[in-house]
Design an enzyme around this catalytic site. Structure first.
Site, short mmCIF file in Angstrom:
data_model
loop_
_atom_site.label_atom_id
_atom_site.label_comp_id
_atom_site.label_asym_id
_atom_site.label_seq_id
_atom_site.Cartn_x
_atom_site.Cartn_y
_atom_site.Cartn_z
N CYS A 1 0.84 -1.20 0.00
CA CYS A 1 0.00 0.00 0.00
C CYS A 1 0.87 1.26 0.00
O CYS A 1 0.60 2.21 -0.74
CB CYS A 1 -0.93 0.00 1.21
SG CYS A 1 -1.97 1.47 1.31
N CYS B 1 -5.71 -2.36 6.83
CA CYS B 1 -6.60 -1.22 6.60
C CYS B 1 -7.96 -1.63 6.04
O CYS B 1 -8.98 -1.06 6.41
CB CYS B 1 -5.93 -0.21 5.68
SG CYS B 1 -5.14 -0.93 4.24
#
Length: 373
Positions: free
Chosen positions: A103, A200
């Site tokens: 990410c 997340c």
């Protein structure tokens, strides 16, 4: 004193206290600051509440408080294509991925950086606990955050020199309690907001349930390394090397009450191997092979390096010798290491500096590959 007002810094704001204080500090230092909220995942919960909506409200409140413009940008497609598909592919291959590393590489410091540049950004900034220092020749080095318990260089290890050139980490020299104190003193609405936990896109959800929405579980046999049948596993993707909980076997097999751990996986036969004892022989290895090896500064195509390494987040450093050839590396440990896990990041350090890292492909014990996948 330099005039920072001509330098535009675009801050990735999550609605948490760290990114709020990042924006606050930059604003106080006189920079031209813009706040950006990244929506990377459609995370409506079982009650129909989208946590991203709540987080964005916090971004708006903080941006209004400190007096900066703000925007929301949607990176759901980029996140799915570049991070989530990789995450699923790794689990299909029996590995244990680290989506935070990907990410940062692909979204926060690529898609977001590209977007920030269209807004005229000279730099992007995030609330990560890391530091950047610039040499006289302009080379940027990434150092650990001062708060050792919060240092996030492990997750930033795949960033390139070009990405680091454009990056600021204003919290790197602070300890977490200091950050909270700054938020409270400034009266920021996020000052007491609890830190987010977990991956997340999963957050507080049950990991097993989440993963089964995307990958069908394939139960199979659970066995000891010497062939004793220990029952059934729920699906190899739910287990990681060195895991203790969730096996359902306790001390029920034999007189030895030592706890049981996952010590290996045989993907082709769909077998989960388990063994007793934290330092079970099958959990120990003496070297590893890594791919996608990358350094934050220019390095030769082929070289050998003596340094320290981390094989998982918040683990103490271990001394290693690294033989690098292109984007592959053999990492030899000074002392045997436990539960080296394919799919996780191996990250290299020279003292305070994070040199870079790679993804673990295989672990070896005295030259023999460990049956971890």
């Amino acid at each position: 004193m330099s005039d920072n007002s001509k330098t535009r810094v675009v801050v990735g704001m999550s609605g948490g206290v760290d990114s709020s204080v990042t924006a606050l500090l930059l604003k106080e230092q006189g920079y031209d600051v813009i706040g950006i909220f990244m929506k990377n995942w459609d995370d409506t919960d079982e009650n129909g509440v989208c946590t991203a909506t709540e987080d964005y409200k916090d971004v708006v409140a903080v941006a209004d408080q400190i007096g900066i413009p703000y925007y929301s940008v949607n990176f759901e497609k980029e996140y799915w294509d570049r991070v989530f598909e990789y995450f699923l592919a790794e689990y299909r291959a029996g590995r244990t991925p680290n989506p935070d590393v990907m990410c940062n590489k692909e979204i926060k410091f690529k898609a977001f950086l590209d977007y920030a540049i269209t807004l005229g950004a000279d730099y992007v900034a995030t609330g990560h606990y890391a530091r950047v220092v610039r040499d006289e020749d302009g080379t940027v080095h990434m150092l650990r955050g001062v708060d050792n318990g919060k240092d996030q260089t492990y997750f930033l290890s795949q960033l390139s020199q070009e990405q680091l050139q454009k990056t600021m980490f204003p919290l790197g020299h602070l300890e977490k309690p200091e950050v909270r104190k700054l938020a409270e003193e400034a009266g920021l609405s996020t000052a007491k907001k609890k830190d987010s936990t977990g991956i997340c896109f999963i957050g507080e959800k049950n990991f097993k349930n989440f993963l089964s929405n995307y990958l069908p579980a394939q139960p199979g046999r659970m066995m000891t390394v010497d062939g004793r049948d220990m029952g059934e596993h729920a699906g190899l993707m739910y287990y990681t090397i060195g895991q203790r909980g969730g096996l359902g076997i306790g001390g029920q097999h034999g007189g030895d009450n030592a706890p049981w751990f996952v010590v290996g996986k045989a993907l082709s036969k769909n077998i989960l191997y388990v063994g007793q004892g934290f330092y079970h022989d099958s959990l120990m290895s003496t070297s590893l092979e890594a791919s996608q090896v990358h350094f934050t500064c220019d390095m030769p195509e082929e070289f050998t390096l003596e340094c320290t390494a981390k094989f998982r987040y918040r683990q103490p450093d271990s001394k290693v010798t690294v033989h690098v050839k292109g984007d592959k590396a053999e990492v030899i440990f000074a002392e045997p290491q436990r539960a080296i896990t394919p799919g996780q990041a191996v990250v290299f350090y020279d003292g305070e500096e994070c040199l870079g890292g790679g993804l673990i492909d295989n672990a070896y014990r005295d030259g023999q590959v460990c049956q971890y996948i």
